[in-house]
Design a protein around this motif. Structure first.
Motif: not given
Length: 463
Positions: A119-122, A153-156, A162-167, A279-287
């Motif tokens: 999923t991350a690579v795709a 954006d489910i990190t909203l 909230g739950t996710y930093p930089q959301a 937040m950028p996609l790269s950050r969502q992938v990390e989380l």
């Protein structure tokens, strides 16, 4: 203050070592942010003294391990009865591409959450690491109506934090709307979730939708659908109507009564009143990777579907991801997907494909995939590996030498990621076991057995 300072120091050391290794571009505060939910003494407590207690710099000039010796070390460990009746594995040297060991390497196996590597690579290859998802508010057709349009954006965040930093946050969006409306008070909130389609619950075991590991997958939600946004790790109660819950929170910020909130669609060409970017996609992938976040994974699979012109559903996301992986020149025929999170037993992937994806993300010319590496949990340190590699008989000597995505379902246990050897060679590895005995104790025993395999690789000069 002393505990907090200890966390920052440990995170700083980790960040420096990762950058030296050429793997990651994490900032120190990023690392601390990911660790915030766990005890800040976890890196040291229970971990034997080790002068390589954090990830070392890769040493591509070191000799490549001898495949015969790697096989001699791994074969008895992969035959551990704790791993059950079906074990597949693949190990490849990242720098040279040389295959060092294989056991059913090309055999599709149930991956559980290790499929999040796919999923991350795709997602990263489809959008690029800097892409952001946008949640908008527009004017509705009726006077005083505000339409909240979910952007997937489910990190909203429903609150300022909230739950996710930089959301992105609903309070920010609400302030924009108030400013755009001037002195006009909104009277109604309509919410539009049309970005995603199809069922909100996937092809999963019957207990999964209610056991707190995932929320219904819709195009508008806050804090990953958590009832309590402060719970950032593991299972936690989820709201059953994420879009309606988010819309109610937004209405409250605008001073609109709950009775004036309804689902609908934004009119064509509506005037924009405000927008917030994720937040950028790269950050969502990390989380997603570090804590194995199932909701982020399912949302990203749908975004890949949107990018490829397919329905943003479980089925469309699965098809789109398989196509995206195939375009990377990898054997997509060894991949069958039913979802993006790995909660479905309909997913199958070969360990060789997983290991090749990990190796690909480590290549210097694949900067767009770098967050696959930076999101992998570190052994005995963070995320889903926080409490692993701490037993003397289950890989404690490899603490900090291993970064792997974990995968666990009933009767399934796996890992996919990188191991640094005693000589500094970086190895990509995937091990999948989908015939583990059912129950809690067999699952833990299988995890210990996997950790012993990875620890053997980490200790291996194998020349």
């Amino acid at each position: 203050m002393s505990q907090q300072r200890g966390t920052v120091v440990a995170a700083g050391v980790l960040a420096v070592c990762l950058v030296v290794a050429g793997l990651v571009t994490w900032r120190v505060d990023d690392v601390v942010g990911l660790l915030g939910a766990g005890p800040d003494t976890g890196w040291r407590k229970g971990v034997p003294p080790n002068d390589r207690a954090v990830l070392p710099a890769a040493a591509p000039a070191a000799p490549v391990p001898d495949a015969a010796q790697v096989a001699a070390k791994l074969q008895p460990l992969l035959a551990d009865p704790a791993l059950g009746t079906n074990v597949t594995a693949h190990v490849v040297d990242v720098a040279s591409g040389q295959v060092l060991h294989g056991k059913g390497s090309d055999t599709p196996t149930i991956p559980a959450s290790t499929i999040k590597v796919v999923t991350a690579v795709a997602a990263l290859s489809a959008y690029g690491p800097n892409h952001q998802f946008v949640t908008k508010a527009v004017a509705g057709a009726a006077a005083g109506e505000v339409v909240l349009i979910g952007g997937g954006d489910i990190t909203l965040s429903a609150a300022a934090t909230g739950t996710y930093p930089q959301a992105a946050t609903l309070p920010d969006l609400a302030e924009q709307v108030k400013k755009a409306l001037g002195g006009t008070a909104p009277t109604k909130v309509t919410y539009d979730v049309s970005i995603f389609t199809g069922p909100a619950v996937g092809p999963w075991d019957s207990d999964i939708p209610t056991n707190g590991v995932v929320a219904p997958i819709v195009g508008l939600m806050t804090d990953g659908g958590r009832v309590d946004p402060k719970v950032t790790r593991g299972s936690t109660p989820r709201v059953q109507l994420p879009a309606g819950t988010a819309a109610q929170a937004f209405a409250k910020l605008l001073g609109v009564p709950a009775s004036a909130v309804a689902q609908g669609q934004a009119p064509q060409g509506a005037k924009e009143l405000g927008a917030v970017k994720s937040m950028p996609l790269s950050r969502q992938v990390e989380l997603m990777l570090v804590e194995s976040d199932n909701v982020i994974a399912e949302a990203l699979a749908r975004h890949v579907a949107i990018k490829r012109g397919k329905p943003a559903s479980f089925e469309g996301g699965a098809q789109a991801q398989m196509e995206q992986i195939g375009e990377l020149g990898l054997p997509a025929g060894e991949l069958t997907l039913s979802d993006g999170s790995g909660l479905s037993r309909g997913n199958k992937v070969s360990p060789s494909l997983l290991a090749e994806l990990i190796a690909l993300s480590a290549k210097p010319d694949k900067v767009n995939l770098r967050s696959v590496h930076s999101g992998l949990p570190v052994a005995a340190y963070n995320g889903t590996l926080f409490n692993r590699f701490k037993k003397s008989n289950a890989g404690a000597g490899a603490a900090g030498m291993v970064r792997v995505k974990t995968g666990t379902l009933r009767s399934v246990s796996g890992v996919a990621g990188v191991v640094f050897t005693a000589d500094g060679r970086e190895l990509a590895v995937a091990i999948l076991a989908d015939g583990v005995a059912a129950g809690t104790n067999p699952t833990l025993a299988a995890q210990d057995a996997l950790d012993r395999v990875l620890a053997a690789l980490a200790a291996c000069g194998c020349k």
